[in-house]
Design a protein around this motif. Structure first.
Motif, PDB file in Angstrom:
ATOM      1  N   ASP A 160      19.408  66.685  78.014  1.00  0.00           N
ATOM      2  CA  ASP A 160      20.565  65.786  78.123  1.00  0.00           C
ATOM      3  C   ASP A 160      20.111  64.338  78.226  1.00  0.00           C
ATOM      4  OD1 ASP A 160      20.922  64.554  80.896  1.00  0.00           O
ATOM      5  OD2 ASP A 160      20.661  66.645  81.464  1.00  0.00           O
ATOM      6  N   ASP A 161      21.055  63.416  77.916  1.00  0.00           N
ATOM      7  CA  ASP A 161      20.717  61.985  77.853  1.00  0.00           C
ATOM      8  C   ASP A 161      20.994  61.241  79.161  1.00  0.00           C
ATOM      9  OD1 ASP A 161      23.458  61.735  77.951  1.00  0.00           O
ATOM     10  OD2 ASP A 161      23.674  60.693  76.033  1.00  0.00           O
ATOM     11  N   ARG A 162      21.276  62.001  80.241  1.00  0.00           N
ATOM     12  CA  ARG A 162      21.492  61.429  81.581  1.00  0.00           C
ATOM     13  C   ARG A 162      22.740  60.561  81.716  1.00  0.00           C
ATOM     14  NH1 ARG A 162      19.223  64.132  85.602  1.00  0.00           N
ATOM     15  NH2 ARG A 162      20.097  65.643  84.166  1.00  0.00           N
ATOM     16  N   THR A 163      23.586  60.498  80.688  1.00  0.00           N
ATOM     17  CA  THR A 163      24.867  59.798  80.861  1.00  0.00           C
ATOM     18  C   THR A 163      25.833  60.754  81.561  1.00  0.00           C
ATOM     19  OG1 THR A 163      25.806  60.595  78.762  1.00  0.00           O
ATOM     20  CG2 THR A 163      24.560  58.494  78.698  1.00  0.00           C
ATOM     21  N   ALA A 164      26.961  60.222  82.040  1.00  0.00           N
ATOM     22  CA  ALA A 164      27.966  61.079  82.696  1.00  0.00           C
ATOM     23  C   ALA A 164      28.415  62.190  81.746  1.00  0.00           C
ATOM     24  CB  ALA A 164      29.167  60.239  83.135  1.00  0.00           C
ATOM     25  N   TYR A 165      28.572  61.846  80.468  1.00  0.00           N
ATOM     26  CA  TYR A 165      29.004  62.840  79.480  1.00  0.00           C
ATOM     27  C   TYR A 165      27.903  63.864  79.207  1.00  0.00           C
ATOM     28  CZ  TYR A 165      29.557  64.925  74.882  1.00  0.00           C
ATOM     29  OH  TYR A 165      29.587  65.814  73.848  1.00  0.00           O
ATOM     30  N   GLY A 166      26.721  63.367  78.799  1.00  0.00           N
ATOM     31  CA  GLY A 166      25.644  64.263  78.379  1.00  0.00           C
ATOM     32  C   GLY A 166      25.187  65.211  79.471  1.00  0.00           C
ATOM     33  N   LYS A 167      25.009  64.657  80.668  1.00  0.00           N
ATOM     34  CA  LYS A 167      24.559  65.448  81.813  1.00  0.00           C
ATOM     35  C   LYS A 167      25.629  66.489  82.177  1.00  0.00           C
ATOM     36  CE  LYS A 167      22.845  64.592  86.527  1.00  0.00           C
ATOM     37  NZ  LYS A 167      23.868  64.495  87.553  1.00  0.00           N
ATOM     38  N   GLY A 168      26.898  66.041  82.177  1.00  0.00           N
ATOM     39  CA  GLY A 168      28.007  66.927  82.564  1.00  0.00           C
ATOM     40  C   GLY A 168      28.142  68.126  81.641  1.00  0.00           C
ATOM     41  N   VAL A 169      28.156  67.871  80.330  1.00  0.00           N
ATOM     42  CA  VAL A 169      28.380  68.960  79.374  1.00  0.00           C
ATOM     43  C   VAL A 169      27.159  69.896  79.337  1.00  0.00           C
ATOM     44  CG1 VAL A 169      27.603  67.765  77.255  1.00  0.00           C
ATOM     45  CG2 VAL A 169      29.390  69.505  77.108  1.00  0.00           C
ATOM     46  N   ALA A 170      25.947  69.335  79.518  1.00  0.00           N
ATOM     47  CA  ALA A 170      24.732  70.153  79.529  1.00  0.00           C
ATOM     48  C   ALA A 170      24.695  71.074  80.755  1.00  0.00           C
ATOM     49  CB  ALA A 170      23.490  69.261  79.496  1.00  0.00           C
ATOM     50  N   GLU A 171      25.120  70.548  81.900  1.00  0.00           N
ATOM     51  CA  GLU A 171      25.133  71.362  83.129  1.00  0.00           C
ATOM     52  C   GLU A 171      26.094  72.543  82.997  1.00  0.00           C
ATOM     53  OE1 GLU A 171      25.961  68.575  86.283  1.00  0.00           O
ATOM     54  OE2 GLU A 171      23.858  67.966  86.450  1.00  0.00           O
ATOM     55  N   VAL A 172      27.268  72.291  82.405  1.00  0.00           N
ATOM     56  CA  VAL A 172      28.242  73.380  82.230  1.00  0.00           C
ATOM     57  C   VAL A 172      27.686  74.434  81.267  1.00  0.00           C
ATOM     58  CG1 VAL A 172      30.554  73.991  81.419  1.00  0.00           C
ATOM     59  CG2 VAL A 172      30.230  71.905  82.732  1.00  0.00           C
ATOM     60  N   PHE A 173      27.071  73.974  80.167  1.00  0.00           N
ATOM     61  CA  PHE A 173      26.492  74.912  79.201  1.00  0.00           C
ATOM     62  C   PHE A 173      25.422  75.779  79.880  1.00  0.00           C
ATOM     63  CE2 PHE A 173      23.198  76.223  76.259  1.00  0.00           C
ATOM     64  CZ  PHE A 173      23.918  76.825  75.237  1.00  0.00           C
ATOM     65  N   ALA A 174      24.497  75.125  80.599  1.00  0.00           N
ATOM     66  CA  ALA A 174      23.394  75.848  81.237  1.00  0.00           C
ATOM     67  C   ALA A 174      23.912  76.869  82.259  1.00  0.00           C
ATOM     68  CB  ALA A 174      22.440  74.860  81.910  1.00  0.00           C
ATOM     69  N   LYS A 175      24.872  76.449  83.055  1.00  0.00           N
ATOM     70  CA  LYS A 175      25.420  77.326  84.099  1.00  0.00           C
ATOM     71  C   LYS A 175      26.130  78.538  83.474  1.00  0.00           C
ATOM     72  CE  LYS A 175      28.610  77.235  88.006  1.00  0.00           C
ATOM     73  NZ  LYS A 175      29.733  76.506  88.606  1.00  0.00           N
ATOM     74  N   THR A 176      26.943  78.275  82.434  1.00  0.00           N
ATOM     75  CA  THR A 176      27.670  79.371  81.765  1.00  0.00           C
ATOM     76  C   THR A 176      26.695  80.303  81.071  1.00  0.00           C
ATOM     77  OG1 THR A 176      29.465  77.788  81.369  1.00  0.00           O
ATOM     78  CG2 THR A 176      29.626  79.891  80.238  1.00  0.00           C
TER      79      THR A 176
END
Length: 364
Positions: A160-176
């Motif tokens: 992820d690119d550490r922005t609010a968007y990139g980090k947020g969507v990557a965390e949800v993907f990884a968790k799911t």
């Protein structure tokens, strides 16, 4: 006296809609597309000759550039507050929208974002904030489910690119993904200005993932696809949210065959399946040839939703019409628009896309 009177008569008829997005820097193609959508709505409203509260209204767009930078975003928000615009469409990125939302909340300006998908935005408790598409929880989860159920992916790496968007969507993907039994073999970070991913991709290659999820935007995803090809990562899927899901990704990937491995998600129906998508797209392309990216139909609808609330309130005063936004029931180009109590869109659609012969195609 007459000058003052004519000025007040004029002030009553001009309604200014603020728009903020990145129209400079590497994300300018998104920002221009967004601004085009809002401009198109304003021009069509003026052609209709709208009357609100018994007065004829002329709409103007006050467009600001935030360069996808949070500091510039809050400065642009303050500028719109100081200019006393009547409502705001924007911002594009979650990283600029979240801090700007606080500014709009303090000055009492309703704001409808066409594209900021971080779930945090509508959890801040601001009464004036609305979102016109699915949030990252839907995007990240939808991609992980597709990877598991359809593509039978067993191992993924996440960048992820550490922005609010990139980090947020990557965390949800990884968790799911983990919840579905997919192994996350590597989690790496970059930034939204980077173009060299060789070190990250080399370390990922050694883990032999079936797919890589990238939380970020297309100026990074394009070079990443080229470098995946150079390193022989030609069988791995590249998953991503709406940030990489653009027509421009093909150009940014410069002919890399790995473009065929992209699976990306957008929080909304494909333009072909939008209620009024095809006719709208034809009008857009006639006016702004080769500029369409992703979100302009949403900025168009966001502008119309603000004006619809003004009409129902019989007032262009933000303090008066703001309450009517919560009761929105508007048939837009993108969807039937109605909001949850916290400002999220009710029943948002989600569309997955792949690239075939360089063209972005919706997955049925």
């Amino acid at each position: 006296m007459t000058a003052a009177m004519s000025h007040s008569a004029q002030a009553q008829t001009v309604v200014r809609i603020g728009h903020v997005g990145p129209v400079s820097g590497p994300q300018a193609h998104y920002g221009r597309d967004n601004e085009n959508g809002a401009r198109m709505a304003v021009d069509e409203l003026n052609a209709q000759g709208v009357t609100i509260g018994g007065k004829k209204v002329r709409f103007e767009l006050m467009a600001e550039d935030d360069a996808a930078d949070p500091k510039q975003g809050t400065a642009a928000a303050q500028k719109l507050c100081d200019a006393k615009v009547n409502g705001v469409v924007g911002h594009l990125n979650s990283g600029t929208t979240i801090p700007a939302a606080k500014v709009y909340s303090q000055c009492g300006l309703p704001m409808v974002t066409p594209s900021a998908t971080n779930p945090e935005l509508t959890r801040l408790g601001y009464k004036n904030v609305y979102r016109l598409l699915a949030n990252d929880n839907a995007l990240g989860a939808g991609l992980a489910q597709y990877a598991h159920q359809v593509l039978k992916v067993k191992k993924v790496a996440v960048i992820d690119d550490r922005t609010a968007y990139g980090k947020g969507v990557a965390e949800v993907f990884a968790k799911t993904a983990k919840g579905l039994g997919i192994e996350v073999v590597s989690q790496q970070y970059t930034n939204d200005k980077a173009v060299d991913f060789m070190a990250i991709l080399t370390s990922i290659k050694n883990k032999k993932p079936d797919g890589i999820f990238f939380g970020g935007m297309d100026p990074q995803a394009g070079p990443m696809l080229r470098q995946m090809q150079q390193l022989g990562l030609t069988k791995a899927y590249l998953f991503g949210g709406d940030g990489i899901c653009t027509d421009k990704l093909k150009d940014l990937a410069s002919g890399a065959r790995t473009l065929n491995n992209v699976v990306c998600a957008v929080g909304g129906a494909s333009i072909e399946k939008m209620p009024n998508g095809k006719g709208w797209r034809a009008r857009y392309d006639a006016r702004f040839p080769k500029q369409f990216q992703v979100y302009s139909p949403y900025t168009y609808d966001a502008t119309m939703v603000l004006v619809d609330a003004m009409k129902r309130a019989n007032s262009v005063d933000p303090k008066v019409y703001a309450a009517k936004l919560a009761e929105t029931n508007y048939q837009g180009v993108t969807a039937k628009v109605a909001f949850e109590p916290q400002g999220d869109l009710k029943n948002p659609a989600l569309t997955l896309y792949v690239y075939k012969d360089g063209k972005k195609v919706a997955v049925n």
